[in-house]
Design an enzyme around this catalytic site. Structure first.
Site, PDB file in Angstrom:
ATOM      1  N   PRO A   2       0.808  -1.224   0.000  1.00  0.00           N
ATOM      2  CA  PRO A   2       0.000   0.000   0.000  1.00  0.00           C
ATOM      3  C   PRO A   2       0.841   1.274   0.000  1.00  0.00           C
ATOM      4  O   PRO A   2       1.612   1.516   0.916  1.00  0.00           O
ATOM      5  CB  PRO A   2      -0.806  -0.102   1.301  1.00  0.00           C
ATOM      6  N   GLU A   3       0.700   2.049  -1.059  1.00  0.00           N
ATOM      7  CA  GLU A   3       1.264   3.392  -1.111  1.00  0.00           C
ATOM      8  C   GLU A   3       0.086   4.346  -1.222  1.00  0.00           C
ATOM      9  O   GLU A   3      -1.052   3.954  -1.012  1.00  0.00           O
ATOM     10  CB  GLU A   3       2.200   3.526  -2.326  1.00  0.00           C
ATOM     11  N   LYS A  56       0.735   7.717   3.709  1.00  0.00           N
ATOM     12  CA  LYS A  56       0.311   6.313   3.673  1.00  0.00           C
ATOM     13  C   LYS A  56      -0.501   5.948   4.907  1.00  0.00           C
ATOM     14  O   LYS A  56      -0.845   4.776   5.106  1.00  0.00           O
ATOM     15  CB  LYS A  56       1.541   5.399   3.583  1.00  0.00           C
ATOM     16  N   HIS A 120      -4.531 -14.062  10.321  1.00  0.00           N
ATOM     17  CA  HIS A 120      -3.713 -12.940  10.790  1.00  0.00           C
ATOM     18  C   HIS A 120      -4.533 -11.709  11.163  1.00  0.00           C
ATOM     19  O   HIS A 120      -4.051 -10.583  11.076  1.00  0.00           O
ATOM     20  CB  HIS A 120      -2.673 -12.578   9.737  1.00  0.00           C
ATOM     21  N   ARG A 139       2.386  -9.837   8.040  1.00  0.00           N
ATOM     22  CA  ARG A 139       3.755  -9.514   8.465  1.00  0.00           C
ATOM     23  C   ARG A 139       3.826  -8.524   9.613  1.00  0.00           C
ATOM     24  O   ARG A 139       4.876  -8.301  10.174  1.00  0.00           O
ATOM     25  CB  ARG A 139       4.547  -8.975   7.273  1.00  0.00           C
ATOM     26  N   ARG A 287      16.571  -0.309  -1.831  1.00  0.00           N
ATOM     27  CA  ARG A 287      15.335  -0.814  -2.429  1.00  0.00           C
ATOM     28  C   ARG A 287      15.570  -1.168  -3.895  1.00  0.00           C
ATOM     29  O   ARG A 287      16.319  -0.482  -4.594  1.00  0.00           O
ATOM     30  CB  ARG A 287      14.226   0.253  -2.357  1.00  0.00           C
TER      31      ARG A 287
END
Length: 310
Positions: A2-3, A56, A120, A139, A287
DNA sequence: CTCGATCCCTGGACGC
DNA sequence: TGCGTCCAGGGATCGA
């Protein structure tokens, strides 16, 4: 991942589905991604007054609802960590907000209460219409925080300009004032809030700027172009409901479509859409950075500080 | 000021 | 089928 466009997509979905709902009770599973898990109990009894995106982050602004005693008749589920609005002793004095960052794999959306939790799911808020607002994040790179007005303002003050709203002059000033590589600069949330790896690479490809170019050496024309294509790409991606690479789903559990329009990100070895040169991948700022070695000319070797004597 | 390295975490891809 | 290994990445942190 997600950006800005993905978060905007989730925010718009949540506005449709849960705006104005009251939170009756709070359930928490794993809590290591929550700033102060105990404070989340204060959500109970509050109404979701507005839902905004900030970079974000998602911001669920809350309003206290004056109701004497909450005895949320949600049945008696495993009450191990079900926190209900208890005695009115803890009524928040200032308007508060729930800050949510989806990290890499976070999902936030309403769910019918009779649907079993995902493996999760770590937070579930019972709403006054019987549904539950659930946060699911394999995560746990996400973040959640209950913040009152003061700390919230302090938190938000650290971030840079919104790339969709920044003026051409400010954009250029921010880019050209930093002696760091443009890729790192775009990812730095204190410079521009909301840009992540995908949209950084996509905008640099479209602007024909190499990711390792240094900000201070970006000329005015290039800065203007970069701002224009970045805004264009972000807006297009929002219309397409974001990019779903592996995990992203919106508030309704639907994937986005913009990944079909990626021109650089994830295309290592595939031909550039402009010149057919194979797209390359290098690591910049830690990155993966995808770019066309022909369209995006590499900067001259950076000169390191030369010592006159050592 | 800017850098790289390291950590957090799990699922998916891959090799054997 | 079932391991082990590597990798992805946003962000915090730390030492260089």
């Amino acid at each position: 991942m997600p950006e800005l466009p993905e978060v905007e997509t989730v925010v718009r979905g949540l506005r449709q589905s849960i705006l104005g709902r009251k939170i009756l009770s709070v359930w928490i599973g794993k809590s290591d991604f929550i700033d102060n898990p105990v404070a989340l109990a204060l959500l109970a009894g509050q109404q979701i007054e507005s839902i905004e995106r900030f970079g974000k982050f998602m911001l669920l602004r809350l309003a206290s609802v004056e109701v004497a005693s909450q005895s949320a008749n949600v049945g008696t589920e495993e009450s191990t960590s079900v926190l209900e609005a208890n005695d009115a002793s803890s009524v928040p004095a200032s308007p508060a907000a729930l800050l949510v960052h989806l990290g890499m794999t976070g999902q936030l959306g309403p769910s019918r209460a009779d649907v079993p939790f995902d493996k999760h799911t770590h937070v579930s808020l019972t709403l006054d219409d019987g549904r539950e607002l659930r946060y699911t994040d394999a995560r746990r790179f996400g973040r959640m925080a209950y913040l009152t007005a003061g700390p919230l303002a302090q938190e938000l003050a650290c971030f840079g300009a919104d790339p969709l709203e920044v003026s051409a002059a400010e954009f250029a000033a921010r880019v050209r004032s930093r002696n760091t590589r443009i890729k790192a600069l775009l990812l730095d949330q204190t410079v521009f809030r909301g840009v992540g790896n995908i949209y950084a690479d996509e905008s640099l490809w479209r602007a024909k700027i190499h990711p390792a170019r240094v900000g201070t050496r970006i000329n005015a024309k290039e800065a203007a172009t970069l701002r224009r294509v970045l805004q264009h790409i972000l807006n297009r991606a929002i219309i397409m409901r974001g990019s779903s690479i592996s995990d992203f789903l919106d508030a309704n559990g639907e994937p986005g479509e913009y990944q079909r329009h990626h021109r650089a990100y994830g295309r290592e070895g595939k031909p550039c859409y402009r010149c057919r040169t194979p797209i390359r991948r290098v690591i910049v700022a830690g990155r993966s950075s995808y770019f066309c070695p022909k369209c995006q000319r590499a900067p001259r070797i950076r000169k390191h500080k030369r010592r006159q004597r050592s």
